[in-house]
Design an enzyme around this catalytic site. Structure first.
Site, PDB file in Angstrom:
ATOM      1  N   THR A 397       0.864  -1.161   0.000  1.00  0.00           N
ATOM      2  CA  THR A 397       0.000   0.000   0.000  1.00  0.00           C
ATOM      3  C   THR A 397       0.914   1.229   0.000  1.00  0.00           C
ATOM      4  OG1 THR A 397      -1.552  -1.309   1.234  1.00  0.00           O
ATOM      5  CG2 THR A 397      -1.798   1.067   1.445  1.00  0.00           C
ATOM      6  N   GLY A 490       1.377  -1.142   4.977  1.00  0.00           N
ATOM      7  CA  GLY A 490       1.837  -2.173   5.917  1.00  0.00           C
ATOM      8  C   GLY A 490       0.822  -3.244   6.240  1.00  0.00           C
TER       9      GLY A 490
HETATM   10  N1  GLY Z   1      -5.253  -4.271   1.501  1.00  0.00           N
HETATM   11  C1  GLY Z   1      -4.847  -4.004   2.792  1.00  0.00           C
HETATM   12  C2  GLY Z   1      -5.821  -3.202   3.574  1.00  0.00           C
HETATM   13  O1  GLY Z   1      -6.647  -2.524   2.980  1.00  0.00           O
HETATM   14  O2  GLY Z   1      -5.812  -3.247   4.764  1.00  0.00           O
END
Ligand code: GLY
Length: 609
Positions: A397, A490
């Protein structure tokens, strides 16, 4: 179908030549790049400082693009839109058009904060058991690396909504820098090259991705020029026709065709129906500061507030506690494991299930939770609630934080879920597909890639949003003035990365750079382990073991991009855990490097007429 294909082909040829003409005249405007300056004043690592605006991202090109938009008179939202489009090109492992995320915007004039939810949605045809094999087991390959792993992308609608609410510049001008880097190419950094190598197995399997991310049979190395022509064309479409081009136009057709061809579920109807939505932020207080964070379908805000309120019960600021002591780390771990146990039980998409946000973030609940924490010993996670698993995937992310000279602030986290999502690219578009469907609970009690479990609240349902941990957050002081904005990538460690930094600033009086650079710890209830970064005292870790904690040293967690108000000015810091991260700031007299528009949308309209 033949008509459709010939239309697409003609469109490609025409836009390609229009684009080619335009890019010939595009000047290169990015100056020599450098890592975030790390100033060591008085022996302490220091953040950068500005009264005129600042852009903090994990990608130095994007930071410079954002700064350029601010220098042209754009506001923080203008810069955020340009940054988000640019990162889809310059940091393709996390920046995206084919994913989703959350944006929090603080409007300095009205002193209000809005939360824009542009999280992906399950396709209409999605079902609760879609990732189960004949034996009823979760097929991780289908859940994480197939076309079925993709949720309906939200990024472009999210940026459009932010634009409609706040922007001051031309939409096309904000897409422009991304078109520039996609069509002209960008100089590959070591981290971009490394990330492609790491994901090579998956990217190679997707023919369109193979064409983009490999030089024949070899890798792009640092210093090479990477051009993404299909992505440039998609961006031209978005620049000239707006977000509808993505959700209803040629890009939508291409996504739907690609899905059908490869067993995916997303249809034209899914894309047409997708809407980004405004949500009420989660609000809570920590030692007098107001914390305003992302509500469900993110779990981030709820559990950040919950943990902070629980920790409010302990004398962390006192001289015998402080940063990195066994007492402080113990209560942090105990608060974390209880919050993550609640995450598994109570959190899901609020449009589908009732999420007890008020109860989970109440003082009463936090105080009662704190009473249940024994200072002398760890409570085994099994006694809090059952579960098992181990994370095995690298989350990619990305977060950016931007402030402008008027005091408006954007704090935005967006993602494809894994690095490069599922690794599949939609043919002819340059768009990588997210694998966000893995953030749902594919089967009760079975963990997702981050080791997170859940129940029916986060089960797959048609058009539902999967639960997230993304935690874009703002803090305000006792007079309700802006104090800090931050967020992190993370996976499951996002919420605790944000927590660590907030505590370092508020409890441990660190400056922003120290707070971000300091080692972090994380506990997510299951597995029953405190994960620590390198840098804690061995003696402290032994004291924690003596209280019954299991400790595991792990690679760096998160990458916090943050801005703080200090007197009349702002300080910012880009986490050194990301090599390409940069805090770009404006001086009093910073001028735009490029005067005028580089890419003229009218040229493309002319071709059509
Ligand atoms: N894809 C990781 C989150 O949205 O927490």
């Amino acid at each position: 179908m033949r008509f459709l294909l010939s239309y697409i082909f003609t469109f490609l040829l025409l836009t390609q030549s229009a684009l080619a003409q335009n890019i010939q005249s595009l000047p290169s405007f990015i100056r020599a790049q450098s890592q975030t300056p790390i100033l060591h004043e008085g022996g302490r690592v220091q953040p950068v400082y500005s009264q005129n605006g600042m852009v903090v991202t994990a990608d130095k090109i994007a930071s410079e693009v954002g700064r350029e938009i601010l220098a042209k008179g754009g506001n923080a939202v203008d810069a955020a839109i340009a940054v988000a489009f640019t990162m889809a090109v310059t940091m393709p492992r996390a920046g995206n058009l084919g994913g989703g995320g959350f944006m929090m915007v603080y409007d300095a004039k009205t002193k209000t904060t809005r939360a824009i939810d542009y999280r992906e949605k399950a396709p209409i045809k999605a079902t609760a058991d879609m990732f189960l094999d004949r034996q009823g087991n979760v097929d991780e390959k289908v859940a994480r690396f197939s076309h079925k792993s993709a949720g309906v992308p939200g990024t472009v609608r999210g940026l459009e909504l932010a634009y409609k609410l706040y922007a001051t510049q031309e939409w096309a001008d904000l897409v422009d820098p991304a078109i520039y880097y996609a069509s002209k190419g960008l100089t590959v950094s070591k981290s971009l090259s490394d990330s492609i190598k790491k994901k090579a197995e998956h990217l190679w399997k997707s023919f369109p991705a193979r064409d983009v991310f490999f030089k024949g049979r070899s890798f792009y190395e640092a210093g090479d020029n990477l051009v993404q022509k299909d992505l440039a064309r998609t961006l031209v479409e978005i620049a000239t026709k707006g977000a509808d081009a993505f959700y209803e136009g040629d890009t939508a057709i291409r996504i739907a065709v690609d899905m059908k061809k490869n067993g995916g579920l997303i249809t034209m109807e899914d894309l047409k129906k997708y809407q980004a939505v405004l949500r009420d932020p989660v609000v809570g207080y920590y030692r007098g500061y107001k914390v305003v964070s992302m509500p469900p379908p993110s779990s981030g805000g709820v559990h950040l507030v919950q943990m902070l309120k629980t920790l409010n019960n302990f004398p962390i600021k006192s001289e015998h506690w402080g940063a990195g002591t066994a007492d402080t780390m113990h209560v942090m771990a105990e608060s974390m494991k209880r919050a993550y146990a609640d995450r598994a039980k109570y959190l899901g998409d609020p449009d589908y299930v009732k999420v007890p946000v008020k109860a989970l973030t109440s003082d009463l609940y936090a105080n009662r939770t704190a009473e249940g924490i024994s200072l002398g010993s760890a409570t085994p996670s099994e006694l809090i609630e059952a579960g098992r698993f181990l994370p095995d995937e690298s989350p990619q992310t990305t977060h950016f934080t931007i402030v402008d000279k008027w005091g408006n602030v954007v704090t935005n986290t967006y993602t494809l879920n894994f690095s490069y999502g599922s690794g599949h690219m939609v043919e002819g578009t340059g768009i990588l597909l997210n694998n966000e469907m893995d953030d749902f609970v594919a089967k009760k009690g079975v963990a997702n890639a981050y080791g997170l479990v859940g129940n029916d609240k986060n089960a797959i349902e048609s058009e539902k949003r999967p639960l997230s941990s993304m935690t874009p957050t703002l803090l305000f002081d006792e007079k309700d003035n802006f104090y800090m904005a931050l967020g992190s990538p993370g996976g499951s460690r996002i919420i605790t990365a944000v927590l660590n930094v907030i505590m370092n600033v508020i409890d441990h009086d660190m400056n922003l750079a120290e707070a971000i650079v300091a080692p972090r710890m994380h506990h997510q209830w299951m597995p029953d382990i405190i994960e620590v970064e390198e840098g804690y005292s061995l003696d402290t870790l032994k004291l924690l073991q003596a209280r019954g904690h299991s400790i595991k040293e792990v690679p760096p967690m998160g990458a916090v991009m943050a801005v703080m108000k200090l007197g009349d000015a702002y300080v910012g810091f880009a986490d050194t855990r990301r090599f390409d991260a940069k805090a770009s700031y404006l001086e009093e007299n910073t001028q735009p490097i490029v005067q005028g528009v580089r890419f003229t949308p009218q040229d493309v309209y002319d071709v059509f007429e």
